[in-house]
Scaffold this active site. Structure first.
Site, PDB file in Angstrom:
ATOM      1  N   GLU A  62     -36.472-120.995  20.401  1.00 17.32           N
ATOM      2  CA  GLU A  62     -36.563-119.499  20.996  1.00 17.32           C
ATOM      3  C   GLU A  62     -35.732-119.496  22.310  1.00 17.32           C
ATOM      4  O   GLU A  62     -36.033-120.217  23.297  1.00 17.32           O
ATOM      5  CB  GLU A  62     -37.923-118.926  21.013  1.00 17.32           C
ATOM      6  CG  GLU A  62     -37.909-117.636  21.626  1.00 17.32           C
ATOM      7  CD  GLU A  62     -39.220-116.735  21.400  1.00 17.32           C
ATOM      8  OE1 GLU A  62     -39.132-115.509  22.015  1.00 17.32           O
ATOM      9  OE2 GLU A  62     -39.903-117.155  20.614  1.00 17.32           O
ATOM     10  N   GLU A  87     -35.812-120.645  28.619  1.00 13.85           N
ATOM     11  CA  GLU A  87     -35.831-119.453  29.550  1.00 13.85           C
ATOM     12  C   GLU A  87     -35.153-120.068  30.660  1.00 13.85           C
ATOM     13  O   GLU A  87     -35.731-120.992  31.451  1.00 13.85           O
ATOM     14  CB  GLU A  87     -37.247-119.004  29.556  1.00 13.85           C
ATOM     15  CG  GLU A  87     -37.414-117.746  30.685  1.00 13.85           C
ATOM     16  CD  GLU A  87     -36.338-116.816  30.120  1.00 13.85           C
ATOM     17  OE1 GLU A  87     -35.619-116.388  31.348  1.00 13.85           O
ATOM     18  OE2 GLU A  87     -36.773-116.080  29.104  1.00 13.85           O
ATOM     19  N   ASP A 114     -29.684-123.177  31.148  1.00 18.98           N
ATOM     20  CA  ASP A 114     -28.776-122.605  30.140  1.00 18.98           C
ATOM     21  C   ASP A 114     -28.868-122.841  28.794  1.00 18.98           C
ATOM     22  O   ASP A 114     -28.650-123.902  28.297  1.00 18.98           O
ATOM     23  CB  ASP A 114     -27.567-122.749  30.899  1.00 18.98           C
ATOM     24  CG  ASP A 114     -26.161-121.987  30.227  1.00 18.98           C
ATOM     25  OD1 ASP A 114     -26.654-121.008  29.135  1.00 18.98           O
ATOM     26  OD2 ASP A 114     -25.157-122.218  30.378  1.00 18.98           O
ATOM     27  N   ASP A 137     -30.749-109.664  27.008  1.00 15.22           N
ATOM     28  CA  ASP A 137     -30.293-108.624  27.681  1.00 15.22           C
ATOM     29  C   ASP A 137     -29.099-107.753  27.362  1.00 15.22           C
ATOM     30  O   ASP A 137     -28.087-108.513  26.687  1.00 15.22           O
ATOM     31  CB  ASP A 137     -29.656-109.252  29.102  1.00 15.22           C
ATOM     32  CG  ASP A 137     -29.268-108.239  30.184  1.00 15.22           C
ATOM     33  OD1 ASP A 137     -29.015-107.131  30.040  1.00 15.22           O
ATOM     34  OD2 ASP A 137     -29.461-108.771  31.396  1.00 15.22           O
ATOM     35  N   LYS A 141     -23.702-101.354  29.933  1.00 16.91           N
ATOM     36  CA  LYS A 141     -22.692-100.922  30.610  1.00 16.91           C
ATOM     37  C   LYS A 141     -21.326-101.388  29.768  1.00 16.91           C
ATOM     38  O   LYS A 141     -21.295-102.443  29.718  1.00 16.91           O
ATOM     39  CB  LYS A 141     -22.349-100.861  31.995  1.00 16.91           C
ATOM     40  CG  LYS A 141     -23.506-100.165  32.931  1.00 16.91           C
ATOM     41  CD  LYS A 141     -23.040-100.314  34.223  1.00 16.91           C
ATOM     42  CE  LYS A 141     -24.169 -99.691  35.135  1.00 16.91           C
ATOM     43  NZ  LYS A 141     -24.138-100.066  36.617  1.00 16.91           N
ATOM     44  N   ASP A 173     -34.229-103.865  21.111  1.00 14.02           N
ATOM     45  CA  ASP A 173     -34.456-102.431  21.295  1.00 14.02           C
ATOM     46  C   ASP A 173     -33.337-101.552  21.515  1.00 14.02           C
ATOM     47  O   ASP A 173     -33.690-100.424  21.996  1.00 14.02           O
ATOM     48  CB  ASP A 173     -35.905-102.292  22.038  1.00 14.02           C
ATOM     49  CG  ASP A 173     -35.866-103.029  23.436  1.00 14.02           C
ATOM     50  OD1 ASP A 173     -34.546-103.562  23.671  1.00 14.02           O
ATOM     51  OD2 ASP A 173     -36.673-102.599  24.095  1.00 14.02           O
ATOM     52  N   THR A 210     -44.869-107.602  20.937  1.00 19.64           N
ATOM     53  CA  THR A 210     -45.193-108.075  22.452  1.00 19.64           C
ATOM     54  C   THR A 210     -45.803-106.744  22.998  1.00 19.64           C
ATOM     55  O   THR A 210     -45.647-105.444  22.421  1.00 19.64           O
ATOM     56  CB  THR A 210     -43.848-108.162  23.240  1.00 19.64           C
ATOM     57  OG1 THR A 210     -43.100-107.056  23.161  1.00 19.64           O
ATOM     58  CG2 THR A 210     -43.155-109.271  22.477  1.00 19.64           C
ATOM     59  N   GLU A 213     -43.017-104.157  23.522  1.00 18.95           N
ATOM     60  CA  GLU A 213     -42.684-103.537  22.251  1.00 18.95           C
ATOM     61  C   GLU A 213     -43.823-102.443  21.670  1.00 18.95           C
ATOM     62  O   GLU A 213     -43.120-101.402  21.226  1.00 18.95           O
ATOM     63  CB  GLU A 213     -42.539-104.368  21.180  1.00 18.95           C
ATOM     64  CG  GLU A 213     -41.984-104.073  19.957  1.00 18.95           C
ATOM     65  CD  GLU A 213     -41.568-105.236  18.950  1.00 18.95           C
ATOM     66  OE1 GLU A 213     -41.350-105.070  17.768  1.00 18.95           O
ATOM     67  OE2 GLU A 213     -41.611-106.319  19.205  1.00 18.95           O
TER      68      GLU A 213
END
Length: 235
Positions: A62, A87, A114, A137, A141, A173, A210, A213
Site C-alpha cells: 500500500e 508512507e 519515497d 494527493d 490546481k 474522492d 475510512t 470516507e
C-alpha cells in the site's frame, strides 16, 4: 532509457510534500520502540520477501497509507496475506506501528520512504500480489497536475512489480483525478480493467471505509475505485 529511469542531473517531480506535523507521545514511542521490529529500512537492493516475513504468502503493497487504520484492519482480517505499507509522513507511520502492536499483527512491515525510489530499488520484479493506492494527493490546481502520482511511467513501474494476475487498486474522492486515473489506465497495455463496462468498479469488500470516507459519504461525496488485473508480462 526506460520510462522509470531518471535522466542524469534531472530532479524528479515529487508527488508529495513532506508535512511532518506534530508527533504525539504515543507515535514517538512507537517510532522509538516498534520501528526496530516492524520498520523497513530503505536499502538500494531487492528485498527477500519470504525472509522478511518468515513465510511464503501473497504480498500487498500500500502506497500512502495515511494513518494506517485501514491497512491495519485489512491485515487483521486477512492473516493469510502479508502487507507492506509505505508512507512519508512520520506521524502516520508511528500511528500504524502502534496499531500493529495493539492488534498483535505479525504480517505488516512499515516503510517511511519515497515509494517510487523504493519500487525502483527495493521491490523485486513480479513479486507483489496486489498494489493499493488509496486517496493520493489530488493536486487539484491545473498547474500542479504534473505532480499527480498516477502517471504512465508510474503505472509501468507498478506493472513490473506485480505478478501476472496481480491486482492494482486505485481509489480517489476527486472526480477529476478519478477520470485522469481512468485515462492513464486505459493507455496501460499491461492491465485489464475488472469493471464490466470498462470504467469504475464498486468498492471491493477488502477495502475498509475510512472515517474520512464515511464522513464524506454523509455529506454526499463520492468515491471512485479502479481495479485492474496485471496481464501476462510482455517478453
Amino acid at each position: 532509457m526506460t520510462a522509470t529511469q531518471t535522466p542524469p542531473h534531472h530532479r524528479p517531480i515529487r508527488s508529495f510534500v513532506r508535512r511532518e506535523g506534530r508527533l504525539t507521545v504515543g507515535q514517538q514511542r512507537a517510532l522509538d520502540l516498534l520501528w526496530p521490529r516492524w520498520g523497513l529500512e530503505f536499502a538500494p537492493e531487492p528485498l527477500k520477501l519470504e525472509a522478511l516475513f518468515g513465510r511464503r504468502a501473497p504480498v500487498t503493497l500500500e502506497i500512502g497509507f495515511g494513518n494506517g487504520e485501514s491497512l491495519a484492519q485489512m491485515a487483521a482480517e486477512h492473516p493469510e496475506r502479508d502487507f507492506i505499507g509505505v508512507e512519508v509522513h512520520r506521524p502516520g507511520v508511528g500511528h500504524l506501528l502502534q496499531q500493529v502492536e495493539d492488534l498483535g499483527l505479525t504480517n505488516v512491515r512499515v516503510a517511511c520512504h519515497d515509494a517510487v525510489e523504493m519500487l525502483n530499488r527495493q521491490i523485486p520484479t513480479q513479486s507483489l500480489d496486489r498494489i493499493q493506492v488509496y486517496f493520493p494527493d489530488p493536486w487539484p490546481k491545473k498547474r500542479h497536475h504534473k505532480r499527480r502520482l498516477v502517471q504512465p511511467a508510474f503505472v509501468a513501474l507498478l506493472a513490473s512489480r506485480l505478478r501476472e494476475g496481480g491486482i492494482l487498486h486505485l481509489a480517489t474522492d476527486w472526480e477529476d483525478y478519478a477520470r485522469h486515473m481512468l485515462e492513464v489506465m486505459q493507455q496501460a497495455g499491461d492491465f485489464a480493467n475488472q469493471a464490466a463496462d470498462g470504467g469504475f468498479s464498486p468498492r471491493p469488500s477488502y477495502r475498509p471505509l475510512t472515517k474520512f470516507e464515511q464522513r464524506g459519504q454523509r455529506l454526499g461525496h463520492d468515491v471512485w475505485d479502479l481495479v485492474y488485473e496485471r496481464t501476462r508480462p510482455k517478453r
